[in-house]
Design a protein around this motif. Sequence first.
Motif: not given
Length: 267
Positions: A111-119, A121-132, A195-200
């Motif tokens: 997530l940290w490595a792609v933070r520039h792609l959502v910097q 964005e007010e909000m964004f979604l994320a997922n582990y990609s192995d659950g439905l 986007k403030e998640i990266f402050d934590y």
Amino acid sequence: MKVILFCGGLGTRIREYSESVPKPMIPVGGQPILWHVMDYYSRFGHRDFVLCLGYKANVVKEFFLNHRPEIYSDLVVCNGGATVDILGEKPVDWRMSLVDTGVWRNIGSRLWAVRHLVQDEEMFLANYSDGLSDAPLDEMIETFKRSGKVACFLAVHPMLTFHLAQIDDTGRVREMQASDAADMWINGGYFIFRKEIFDYMRDGEELVVEPFARLIKADQLLAYKYEGFWRAMDTLKDRQSLEDMIEKGQMPWRRCGAAPQAIASRA
């Protein structure tokens, strides 16, 4: 919203498949489980994806570069194959950023490595990609917006098949309770972040460990409790369970949200 999908893990608990393909590319009903996760978000109108790749990144890239949705659909073929019309539900035009975030990184580092792609964005979604799941994403987002918090995760009951014992200091058993009846909640892998998640966060930290501990201390973490359908694919048994559901036409994760908007037929 943009959707960040973590697709770079080794999948060691389902090694029979993951030695040849990354875990998100393990097929379920003829399509990779990653495709089903993306289809879920697409049904709620979220079609801008950031795929955090790692282990066997080339397999994921090759799938989307060579993907032909008409192979999996009913067709009308004309002009010797020059014109192909897909019958029924049409494929959706997804935008995908495929980023190699390294083989050995944990979820937080990806997530940290792609933070520039959502910097921006007010909000964004994320997922582990192995659950439905068939969780009501729109409602989850609105609940999160009203909360004003920085992060939210889908809280679900664990898929356990044993009994829990309440035991006192002397060894006396006070109660036996079936695991599915206990008030137990786990992280279901569906996230919403501001986007403030990266402050934590700090690079190298596991997402749900140090960053979540800081969020909890600051009262900035929300759990959205959901008791509906949720299945993680951690083992071959889990995969077979999903396959059995598909064979019976029971696919709750594809009945949620609206049907994806069709795009023009391929010609």
